[in-house]
Write a protein that holds these residues in place. Structure first.
Motif, PDB file in Angstrom:
ATOM      1  N   ASP A 115     -79.779  12.467 -89.845  1.00  0.00           N
ATOM      2  CA  ASP A 115     -79.180  13.676 -90.413  1.00  0.00           C
ATOM      3  C   ASP A 115     -77.693  13.519 -90.715  1.00  0.00           C
ATOM      4  O   ASP A 115     -77.098  14.390 -91.323  1.00  0.00           O
ATOM      5  N   LEU A 116     -77.102  12.431 -90.230  1.00  0.00           N
ATOM      6  CA  LEU A 116     -75.696  12.165 -90.557  1.00  0.00           C
ATOM      7  C   LEU A 116     -75.683  11.238 -91.759  1.00  0.00           C
ATOM      8  O   LEU A 116     -76.053  10.061 -91.659  1.00  0.00           O
ATOM      9  N   LEU A 117     -75.272  11.780 -92.899  1.00  0.00           N
ATOM     10  CA  LEU A 117     -75.428  11.045 -94.150  1.00  0.00           C
ATOM     11  C   LEU A 117     -74.620   9.757 -94.181  1.00  0.00           C
ATOM     12  O   LEU A 117     -75.012   8.780 -94.808  1.00  0.00           O
ATOM     13  N   SER A 118     -73.495   9.758 -93.464  1.00  0.00           N
ATOM     14  CA  SER A 118     -72.678   8.538 -93.439  1.00  0.00           C
ATOM     15  C   SER A 118     -73.452   7.395 -92.779  1.00  0.00           C
ATOM     16  O   SER A 118     -73.337   6.234 -93.180  1.00  0.00           O
ATOM     17  N   ILE A 119     -74.269   7.722 -91.771  1.00  0.00           N
ATOM     18  CA  ILE A 119     -75.072   6.699 -91.088  1.00  0.00           C
ATOM     19  C   ILE A 119     -76.269   6.312 -91.968  1.00  0.00           C
ATOM     20  O   ILE A 119     -76.581   5.131 -92.127  1.00  0.00           O
TER      21      ILE A 119
ATOM     22  N   GLY B 209     -68.501  12.313 -92.152  1.00  0.00           N
ATOM     23  CA  GLY B 209     -69.503  11.852 -91.194  1.00  0.00           C
ATOM     24  C   GLY B 209     -70.865  12.458 -91.473  1.00  0.00           C
ATOM     25  O   GLY B 209     -71.886  11.773 -91.453  1.00  0.00           O
ATOM     26  N   ILE B 210     -70.879  13.760 -91.741  1.00  0.00           N
ATOM     27  CA  ILE B 210     -72.155  14.466 -91.868  1.00  0.00           C
ATOM     28  C   ILE B 210     -72.704  14.429 -93.290  1.00  0.00           C
ATOM     29  O   ILE B 210     -73.889  14.205 -93.493  1.00  0.00           O
TER      30      ILE B 210
ATOM     31  N   GLN C 217     -81.320  17.716 -92.779  1.00  0.00           N
ATOM     32  CA  GLN C 217     -80.161  18.084 -93.601  1.00  0.00           C
ATOM     33  C   GLN C 217     -80.646  18.523 -94.984  1.00  0.00           C
ATOM     34  O   GLN C 217     -81.505  17.856 -95.563  1.00  0.00           O
TER      35      GLN C 217
ATOM     36  N   ALA D 280     -77.904  12.811-103.596  1.00  0.00           N
ATOM     37  CA  ALA D 280     -77.000  11.732-104.021  1.00  0.00           C
ATOM     38  C   ALA D 280     -77.204  10.489-103.160  1.00  0.00           C
ATOM     39  O   ALA D 280     -77.196   9.363-103.663  1.00  0.00           O
TER      40      ALA D 280
ATOM     41  N   MET E 232     -76.451   6.344 -95.114  1.00  0.00           N
ATOM     42  CA  MET E 232     -75.968   5.507 -96.218  1.00  0.00           C
ATOM     43  C   MET E 232     -75.836   4.043 -95.810  1.00  0.00           C
ATOM     44  O   MET E 232     -75.987   3.146 -96.629  1.00  0.00           O
TER      45      MET E 232
ATOM     46  N   ASN F  82     -75.918  16.982-101.082  1.00  0.00           N
ATOM     47  CA  ASN F  82     -75.523  15.574-100.953  1.00  0.00           C
ATOM     48  C   ASN F  82     -76.685  14.651-100.576  1.00  0.00           C
ATOM     49  O   ASN F  82     -76.621  13.444-100.807  1.00  0.00           O
TER      50      ASN F  82
END
Lengths: 110, 241
Positions: free
Chosen positions: A31-35, B164-165, A50, A57, A37, A54
């Motif tokens: 659920d953490l998009l940075s992870i 981060g999110i 989520q 994307a 990615m 975004n």
């Protein structure tokens, strides 16, 4: 696999599906998009709670096979529109991430 | 001239902040440290703001009514307002949208509301660390409707930050500023479109910023022109909430 069969087998609600066939080579849950990615890979099904626009994307960037929003989370209209625009199959499930992942496993997806 | 600021301070009302973070203590510590402009940004509530406004006036410190909203996505977003009453209206909307999960004081501490004499006049029942019902975009537009502005908080921290999110700053988000956490790395490319503020995010008195971060202004009231979108200032007062 035919996308229609996939949704039926998985008991998914289709918010948008763009293709006749779906290729799933793996699964990522996050659920953490940075992870996501940095960890998910091409042709992976992505299970998440989520719903922000975004997510489309991120799926586009990584060339994921589909997004499955679990826990019956309400998905913003903007996210659905974006999925249509980019041709990203987007599904919703009432089940948890774990139950959804188990179904994928029982379909032979490792 | 230089105006020294700290626009991200938590009072004892925030469950994670120290009991020493009372209105008088925060204002006096800010005064001692030589700050000219401060904001108190409790998690998902504005209930302690009125006491701060009076105390800051007495100390000659400019006070900006603020709040740190947890969006539906669990992104922390700072919101600042031109007028206290609009901030209070906004704060109530955010608090009302929190899920009905009660605070457990033995774990999170009391969520204390203070008057301007540092007396506890009440507590908030709902756990303020929960996520509100509004998305990042909804918080932004709701802040604008209340003569306010939104600044994503500590964007370069791993937890509860827009990067981060959500992975990246949504391109259509109507923001001018981002808050940078001084102790974390930042990719310069990500922030080149935005102005930057740096704050303490203080949960303890000693953490409140020294007089290091400043804005060049002719007078303290210009902070609004600096922080807020100019067109928004012109519209203010015409919007119903």
């Amino acid at each position: 696999m035919k996308i229609i069969d996939f949704a039926k087998k998985m008991d998914l609600y289709q918010l948008y599906d763009s293709k006749d066939d779906i290729e799933i080579e793996g699964v990522y849950i996050g659920d953490l998009l940075s992870i996501v990615m940095s960890k998910a890979k091409m042709n992976y099904a992505w299970i998440t709670i989520q719903t922000h626009v975004n997510i489309v994307a991120v799926a586009e960037l990584l060339d994921l096979s589909c997004i499955i929003v679990v826990e019956d989370m309400e998905v913003e209209q903007e996210t659905i529109e974006k999925a249509k625009e980019h041709g990203i199959p987007l599904y919703k499930s009432k089940e948890s991430a774990y139950e959804t992942a188990c179904r994928l496993q029982s379909m032979g997806i490792k | 001239m230089k105006y020294y600021y700290d626009l991200h301070i938590h009072s004892d009302l925030s469950p994670c902040a120290s009991e020493d973070m009372t209105p008088s203590n925060i204002v006096n510590m800010s005064y001692i440290k030589g700050l000219n402009i401060i904001s108190v940004t409790d998690h998902n509530t504005t209930e302690n703001l009125p006491s701060f406004l009076q105390l800051c006036d007495n100390r000659g410190i400019k006070f900006i009514p603020g709040i740190e909203v947890t969006t539906k996505e669990e992104v922390h977003a700072l919101c600042y307002f031109m007028k206290l009453d609009r901030a209070m209206d906004f704060g109530r909307l955010i608090y009302d949208s929190l899920p009905d999960i009660k605070n457990i004081p033995s774990i999170f501490g009391q969520q204390n509301i203070y008057n301007n004499k540092d007396e506890v006049t009440g507590t908030l029942d709902k756990l303020l660390l929960s996520a509100s019902g509004y998305s990042l975009e909804e918080v932004c537009s709701l802040a604008h409707k209340h003569c306010g502005t939104m600044i994503p908080a500590h964007i370069n921290k791993k937890s509860n930050s827009v990067l981060g999110i959500l992975g990246f700053i949504p391109p259509g988000l109507k923001i001018n500023f981002v808050e940078i956490h001084s102790k974390s790395e930042i990719n310069e490319k990500v922030i080149k479109k935005y102005n930057i503020i740096k704050n303490s995010d203080a949960h303890y008195l000693t953490d409140i910023s020294e007089a290091v971060n400043s804005i060049e202004l002719n007078n303290a009231d210009e902070i609004y022109k600096y922080l807020f979108i100019n067109s928004l200032l012109n519209d203010c007062g015409t919007e119903g909430s």
